[in-house]
Motif scaffolding. Structure first.
Motif, PDB file in Angstrom:
ATOM      1  N   ILE A  86     -77.265 -16.053  85.445  1.00 57.59           N
ATOM      2  CA  ILE A  86     -77.910 -15.153  86.287  1.00 57.59           C
ATOM      3  C   ILE A  86     -76.708 -14.592  87.493  1.00 57.59           C
ATOM      4  CG2 ILE A  86     -78.732 -16.704  88.137  1.00 57.59           C
ATOM      5  CD1 ILE A  86     -80.813 -13.726  86.704  1.00 57.59           C
ATOM      6  N   THR A 106     -74.863 -11.919  85.463  1.00 55.55           N
ATOM      7  CA  THR A 106     -75.536 -10.881  85.269  1.00 55.55           C
ATOM      8  C   THR A 106     -75.720  -9.976  86.438  1.00 55.55           C
ATOM      9  OG1 THR A 106     -76.965 -12.136  83.414  1.00 55.55           O
ATOM     10  CG2 THR A 106     -77.882  -9.937  84.392  1.00 55.55           C
ATOM     11  N   ALA A 107     -75.953 -10.765  87.392  1.00 51.08           N
ATOM     12  CA  ALA A 107     -76.063  -9.908  88.824  1.00 51.08           C
ATOM     13  C   ALA A 107     -74.522  -9.427  89.091  1.00 51.08           C
ATOM     14  CB  ALA A 107     -76.316 -10.997  90.086  1.00 51.08           C
ATOM     15  N   PRO A 110     -76.571  -6.000  86.676  1.00 47.85           N
ATOM     16  CA  PRO A 110     -77.809  -6.441  87.176  1.00 47.85           C
ATOM     17  C   PRO A 110     -79.087  -5.731  86.690  1.00 47.85           C
ATOM     18  CG  PRO A 110     -76.547  -4.806  88.671  1.00 47.85           C
ATOM     19  CD  PRO A 110     -75.465  -5.373  87.240  1.00 47.85           C
ATOM     20  N   SER A 129     -81.110  -8.748  84.913  1.00 51.70           N
ATOM     21  CA  SER A 129     -81.523  -9.876  85.642  1.00 51.70           C
ATOM     22  C   SER A 129     -83.023  -9.930  85.225  1.00 51.70           C
ATOM     23  CB  SER A 129     -81.407  -9.709  87.318  1.00 51.70           C
ATOM     24  OG  SER A 129     -80.023  -9.230  87.440  1.00 51.70           O
ATOM     25  N   ARG A 130     -83.800  -9.154  85.387  1.00 48.63           N
ATOM     26  CA  ARG A 130     -85.347  -9.667  85.060  1.00 48.63           C
ATOM     27  C   ARG A 130     -85.556 -10.178  83.911  1.00 48.63           C
ATOM     28  NH1 ARG A 130     -90.476  -8.051  83.635  1.00 48.63           N
ATOM     29  NH2 ARG A 130     -91.968  -8.428  85.414  1.00 48.63           N
ATOM     30  N   THR A 172     -82.445 -17.659  91.764  1.00 49.32           N
ATOM     31  CA  THR A 172     -82.502 -16.376  91.952  1.00 49.32           C
ATOM     32  C   THR A 172     -82.442 -15.938  93.409  1.00 49.32           C
ATOM     33  OG1 THR A 172     -83.933 -16.177  90.030  1.00 49.32           O
ATOM     34  CG2 THR A 172     -83.838 -14.258  91.155  1.00 49.32           C
ATOM     35  N   VAL A 228     -85.814 -10.290  91.578  1.00 56.77           N
ATOM     36  CA  VAL A 228     -85.170  -9.957  90.161  1.00 56.77           C
ATOM     37  C   VAL A 228     -85.594  -8.764  89.726  1.00 56.77           C
ATOM     38  CG1 VAL A 228     -86.637 -11.079  88.595  1.00 56.77           C
ATOM     39  CG2 VAL A 228     -84.006 -11.206  88.454  1.00 56.77           C
ATOM     40  N   SER A 247     -83.184  -5.751  89.452  1.00 53.64           N
ATOM     41  CA  SER A 247     -83.138  -5.012  88.105  1.00 53.64           C
ATOM     42  C   SER A 247     -83.312  -3.536  88.044  1.00 53.64           C
ATOM     43  CB  SER A 247     -84.062  -5.586  87.075  1.00 53.64           C
ATOM     44  OG  SER A 247     -83.797  -6.786  86.782  1.00 53.64           O
TER      45      SER A 247
END
Length: 442
Positions: A286, A289-290, A294, A297-298, A361, A422, A426
């Motif tokens: 995560i 990904t962030a 991003p 992320s969800r 998160t 999140v 996203s």
């Protein structure tokens, strides 16, 4: 489309990471579970009660021993900054261990009297070194997460469990009944720290004083939200699970605390280790990904939630159906109450298994204030519920049920908060990705 193509190898690496960490955790837990029937006959419920108090104190202190600088290690953009954070974390651990030793010297006998367990006093000396070793493990564990050295984390889990089990069995056979379980717990934490230290040294990532005070101070200022907000939040977070245990030991005595301690050893701790394995890999994925994509992320959050929920539901059902009979059969009739406690804690453990790994998160998206608010609410709800039941004269089983239900509801709220954060991240990622296209078309 470009992001989806690059995500596939990362997800595959994530799955390999889960397997590596879970394999070490599974090996260690198999040792612990295999030894549990023998330990239940070598030691009395009251001995497990002493272990429960020491473990709760050590875990509470050890969780914040590094002042949460370790949580920033996977997030640092440059390796030099990450190593400075490691140094800051280890310095904080040393200071915490020293302060803990002073507190035990000054208040150890009084703490033992609070719990009406005078024989506990000499074994409180296990708390400071155990907490310090746990702090070292947390720091080096996050360094391993940053470098995706999941094999080292798996080995740590395996050797830690082996150190605990072997020491506890040898002490029990030798007749060291009161403190044998406690010594085993402390030795296991030291073994875990040594394993990660050796791995860091072999990888050339050993922590050395290669940062001057001015450099360390600059990094500490940059990440000041972690000790200022995340350390209090982390303390409140761990108190949400450990303070009710200490309150149960305080209100109902060492035998009831021992029944609860065996329940946690057999049911809760294996689940917590598996969740920890998932959490370490989820944090790495995560965080990546962030930083890089991003908008996805969800999807990462929801996918992890589904997998955790499936495991949690099956495990909780098995505990509710079979725990009382299994505990009496495997551990002996004196441990029947532990089976009833396991039933009461089943929903709580399922909710914790799902929500706890995903709560990171909030850290990744720097919502420390939101995390702090949730920690305060859970602590008040869970500790207040247990205390209210005890003050009203409720039975130990009623207090355990209150603990479980209040904790499960709190974790449900925490999961919804993480989902909201999140989802917002996203949506913002998708909007920023589409913005250049709108400009070029105009």
């Amino acid at each position: 489309m470009r992001w989806r193509t690059s995500a596939r190898p990362t997800l595959s690496a994530g799955r390999r990471g889960v397997i590596s960490v879970a394999a070490g955790s599974a090996g260690g837990q198999l040792l612990a579970l295999a030894a549990a029937p023998l330990l239940a006959r070598l030691y009395r419920p009251a001995d497990f009660g002493h272990l429960t108090v020491v473990t709760a104190l050590a875990v509470t202190i050890g969780t914040v021993a590094a002042l949460r600088f370790e949580m920033a290690i996977p997030l640092a953009e440059r390796e030099a900054v990450a190593r400075a954070l490691v140094t800051l974390g280890l310095v904080a651990v040393c200071a915490t261990g020293g302060l803990g030793s002073v507190l035990v010297l000054l208040t150890g006998d009084e703490v033992a009297r609070w719990f009406d367990q005078p024989e506990l006093a000499p074994w409180l000396w296990v708390v400071p070194p155990s907490a310090a070793a746990m702090g070292v493990v947390l720091v080096l564990n996050q360094l391993a997460v940053r470098h995706r050295r999941y094999g080292a984390i798996g080995r740590r889990n395996l050797f830690q469990s082996a150190g605990v089990v072997v020491t506890q069995i040898v002490a029990g056979v030798a007749g060291l009944r009161t403190g044998g379980l406690t010594l085993g717990f402390g030795f296991g934490q030291v073994v875990a720290a040594v394993v990660l230290l050796r791995d860091a040294g072999r990888r050339g990532a050993a922590v050395r004083a290669d940062h001057g005070p001015r450099r360390l101070l600059a990094v500490a200022r940059r990440y000041r939200r972690f000790p200022l907000l995340m350390a209090p939040s982390g303390l409140l977070n761990i108190l949400g699970t450990q303070l009710p245990v200490l309150l149960i030991a305080f209100w109902y005595g060492s035998t009831v605390a021992g029944w609860l301690g065996l329940t946690q050893r057999v049911i809760a701790m294996p689940a917590a280790l598996v969740a920890s394995a998932v959490a370490q890999v989820y944090l790495a994925e995560i965080a990546r990904t962030a930083r890089e994509a991003p908008a996805g992320s969800r999807r990462v959050f929801v996918s992890a939630s589904r997998k955790l929920a499936l495991i949690a539901a099956v495990s909780a059902l098995a505990v509710v159906v079979g725990a009382p009979m299994a505990f009496s059969l495997v551990f002996g009739p004196q441990w029947h109450s532990s089976g009833s406690f396991a039933q009461a804690m089943a929903v709580f453990m399922a909710a914790q298994f799902i929500a706890s790994p995903l709560s990171q998160t909030l850290v990744v998206f720097e919502r420390q204030g939101l995390q702090l608010a949730w920690d305060v609410g859970r602590l008040v709800a869970v500790a207040g519920t247990v205390s209210l039941v005890a003050l009203l004269g409720g039975s130990p089983l009623t207090a355990i049920w209150a603990f479980g239900v209040a904790g499960a509801l709190a974790y449900g709220v925490g999961w919804l908060m993480s989902l909201r954060v999140v989802t917002v991240a996203s949506r913002a990622g998708r909007e920023s990705r589409s913005a250049p296209q709108l400009v070029s078309q105009s």
